[in-house]
Design a protein around this motif. Structure first.
Motif, short mmCIF file in Angstrom:
data_model
loop_
_atom_site.label_atom_id
_atom_site.label_comp_id
_atom_site.label_asym_id
_atom_site.label_seq_id
_atom_site.Cartn_x
_atom_site.Cartn_y
_atom_site.Cartn_z
N ILE A 222 -3.80 33.89 -33.05
CA ILE A 222 -4.88 32.96 -33.60
C ILE A 222 -5.43 32.14 -32.39
O ILE A 222 -4.63 32.20 -31.44
CB ILE A 222 -4.03 31.83 -34.62
CG1 ILE A 222 -3.00 30.86 -34.08
CG2 ILE A 222 -3.76 32.64 -35.67
CD1 ILE A 222 -2.67 29.69 -34.61
N TRP A 223 -6.52 31.59 -32.57
CA TRP A 223 -7.11 30.97 -31.31
C TRP A 223 -7.89 29.82 -32.06
O TRP A 223 -8.47 29.81 -33.12
CB TRP A 223 -8.24 31.91 -30.63
CG TRP A 223 -9.16 31.36 -29.63
CD1 TRP A 223 -9.00 31.21 -28.40
CD2 TRP A 223 -10.53 30.70 -29.94
NE1 TRP A 223 -10.00 30.35 -27.71
CE2 TRP A 223 -10.89 30.16 -28.85
CE3 TRP A 223 -11.22 30.67 -31.22
CZ2 TRP A 223 -12.19 29.50 -28.78
CZ3 TRP A 223 -12.45 30.08 -30.94
CH2 TRP A 223 -13.03 29.55 -29.77
N PRO A 229 -16.51 14.18 -28.50
CA PRO A 229 -17.12 13.21 -27.81
C PRO A 229 -16.79 11.77 -27.67
O PRO A 229 -16.79 10.89 -26.79
CB PRO A 229 -18.60 13.60 -27.55
CG PRO A 229 -18.82 14.08 -29.14
CD PRO A 229 -17.53 14.83 -29.31
N VAL A 230 -16.44 11.39 -28.94
CA VAL A 230 -16.28 10.02 -29.35
C VAL A 230 -15.04 9.54 -28.99
O VAL A 230 -14.70 8.58 -28.06
CB VAL A 230 -16.32 9.72 -30.90
CG1 VAL A 230 -16.13 8.19 -31.32
CG2 VAL A 230 -18.17 9.98 -31.18
N LYS A 231 -13.96 10.39 -29.37
CA LYS A 231 -12.69 10.26 -28.92
C LYS A 231 -12.53 10.75 -27.44
O LYS A 231 -11.31 10.46 -26.76
CB LYS A 231 -11.73 10.97 -29.76
CG LYS A 231 -11.53 10.38 -31.22
CD LYS A 231 -10.63 11.27 -31.92
CE LYS A 231 -10.22 10.75 -33.52
NZ LYS A 231 -11.53 11.08 -34.26
N ASN A 232 -13.30 11.26 -27.13
CA ASN A 232 -13.22 12.04 -25.68
C ASN A 232 -11.91 12.73 -25.38
O ASN A 232 -11.26 12.33 -24.32
CB ASN A 232 -13.38 11.23 -24.65
CG ASN A 232 -14.13 11.40 -23.37
OD1 ASN A 232 -14.41 12.75 -23.38
ND2 ASN A 232 -14.03 10.66 -22.24
N VAL A 233 -11.65 13.66 -26.40
CA VAL A 233 -10.45 14.41 -26.11
C VAL A 233 -10.91 16.07 -26.36
O VAL A 233 -11.69 16.44 -27.18
CB VAL A 233 -9.26 14.02 -27.30
CG1 VAL A 233 -8.62 12.54 -27.02
CG2 VAL A 233 -9.67 14.35 -28.66
N SER A 234 -10.20 16.94 -26.04
CA SER A 234 -10.29 18.19 -25.75
C SER A 234 -9.03 19.00 -25.98
O SER A 234 -7.81 18.62 -25.21
CB SER A 234 -11.28 18.76 -24.67
OG SER A 234 -11.45 20.10 -24.93
N PHE A 235 -9.23 20.26 -26.38
CA PHE A 235 -7.91 21.18 -26.59
C PHE A 235 -8.40 22.59 -26.63
O PHE A 235 -9.61 22.92 -27.01
CB PHE A 235 -6.81 20.70 -27.65
CG PHE A 235 -7.44 21.18 -29.21
CD1 PHE A 235 -6.97 22.53 -29.56
CD2 PHE A 235 -8.50 20.45 -29.94
CE1 PHE A 235 -7.61 22.76 -30.74
CE2 PHE A 235 -8.64 20.92 -31.20
CZ PHE A 235 -8.47 22.23 -31.79
N ALA A 236 -7.59 23.28 -26.32
CA ALA A 236 -7.83 24.77 -26.60
C ALA A 236 -6.50 25.54 -26.73
O ALA A 236 -5.60 25.05 -25.91
CB ALA A 236 -8.56 25.57 -25.52
N GLY A 237 -6.17 26.49 -27.58
CA GLY A 237 -5.03 27.12 -27.53
C GLY A 237 -4.77 28.52 -28.21
O GLY A 237 -5.86 28.90 -29.11
N SER A 238 -4.05 29.38 -27.87
CA SER A 238 -4.11 30.69 -28.31
C SER A 238 -2.42 31.09 -28.47
O SER A 238 -1.57 30.85 -27.65
CB SER A 238 -4.55 31.70 -27.56
OG SER A 238 -4.62 33.19 -28.36
#
Length: 382
Positions: A222-223, A229-238
């Motif tokens: 899974i990816w 942009p409001v919370k100004n948070v980002s993530f990515a995972g696999s």
């Protein structure tokens, strides 16, 4: 995965580190071997939260197993999602002369990219258009069938200093598959034009940019990725498995960023263990990550109807329809820090992050596809 097996895998990884002779993990093109299997593919996903739109562009090449470079297969796909999904794709396999992949001033790459070097390359498909990246910009103009997708974006928001991606130091290993995130949220503008109906969608948004290369996509995965942009948070995972020699090894890479507070955390197989509960037929995935100092709980969900038709994934013999994804998933992320020794023992502590993101990308691939998914019976991509 038990801890004894995990220790064995770590030993194999460290041994491989010392026999590795080429260091390179970047967004720029890699050198193709004389014979396959080998693939290289780029992926960019644009999120326009103001207009509740998301778009994707995928392109890459596969050198099938035991064939010469002239047999390289190429795939280009444009995706549009605005709650529901429509997709336009090409499935042709043009000769290598139809595709030009160059660096800097239009010269072919003669060495693999170095980790810390700025990106500078252009991918051109003469029938379709171009994707051009420099240290301070990403510009593209791609046409597939009757749709043209144009974008002008600025400097990347990198995964980490020094050009490192989710693999961290593991990028130096001769792994069967590599994953590099070039930017978590590149700002810019776009236009999506239907050349037949004359429909024009335009606006501004943020571009997630990444790249894979190696022998083949893994047998199952899974990816997911998202940016608010409001919370100004980002993530990515696999999360999935890879075949490391004769051993199928559980694999995971995950990173979370709170740009407002400056909090950032990454997890890899050498520093954490993962437990998964995947329900692809329901469009949900729950993942728990445990490391010495942190516990992370993840839950992803999307309506089954928002998952698109089968996308192509690179395998040893070319491309096969092994991927389905949604651009309108919801993600819940909770990060707990283990402050004391007893926190480490009982997996308790202080909750540092507890957020919900919408408009997230969620992808199931390979053996993780729902058994009823039409990808299971399709012979072609699209």
């Amino acid at each position: 995965m038990n801890y004894n097996m995990m220790s064995s895998v770590r030993i194999l990884l460290f041994l491989a580190l010392f026999i590795r002779t080429v260091v390179g993990s970047d967004y720029d093109p890699h050198i193709y071997p004389d014979r396959g299997p080998f693939f290289e593919g780029w992926y960019a996903r644009l999120t326009d939260g103001e207009n509740a739109r998301s778009f994707g562009i995928l392109f890459g090449r596969v050198l099938p197993e035991a064939t010469q470079k002239a047999a390289t297969l190429t795939y280009l796909n444009l995706i549009r999602s605005n709650g529901s999904r429509s997709m336009i794709s090409t499935e042709t396999a043009p000769l290598l002369e139809d595709i030009s992949v160059t660096i800097k001033n239009g010269t072919p790459p003669v060495t693999n990219p170095t980790t810390s070097a700025p990106s500078d390359f252009q991918w051109v498909s003469r029938p379709n258009g171009y994707f051009n990246v420099t240290a301070n910009s990403t510009e593209f103009n791609m046409t597939v069938n009757d749709v043209r997708f144009e974008g002008e974006f600025g400097a990347p928001v990198p995964w980490a200093p020094g050009g490192l991606g989710p693999e961290g130091w593991l990028h130096v290993l001769p792994l069967p598959l590599h994953w590099f995130v070039y930017s978590l949220a590149t700002p810019g503008t776009y236009r999506w034009i239907n050349l037949t109906s004359k429909e024009v969608l335009q606006g501004s948004g943020y571009l997630h940019q990444e790249k894979n290369w190696g022998k083949s996509f893994p047998p199952e995965w899974i990816w997911t990725e998202g940016y608010d942009p409001v919370k100004n948070v980002s993530f990515a995972g696999s999360f999935g498995t890879v075949n490391f020699g004769p051993l199928p090894v559980p694999a995971m890479l995950f990173g979370y960023r709170n740009f407002r507070s400056g909090f950032a955390v990454d997890f890899r197989p050498d520093d954490s263990v993962t437990m998964k509960d995947l329900q692809p037929c329901n469009g949900t995935a729950s993942v728990t990550i445990e490391s010495l100092f942190y516990s992370v709980k993840l839950h992803f969900s999307a309506e089954e109807t928002t998952f698109g038709t089968c996308l192509c994934g690179p395998v040893a013999d070319g491309f096969e329809p092994v991927i389905t994804e949604s651009f309108v998933a919801t993600a819940w992320i909770q990060v707990t820090q283990h402050v004391t020794f007893w926190d480490m023992i009982f997996r308790s502590g202080d909750i540092l992050e507890d957020v919900v993101l919408t408009g997230v990308a969620l992808e199931f691939g390979g053996n993780y596809l729902c058994q009823d998914n039409p990808c299971k019976t399709k012979d072609t991509c699209g």
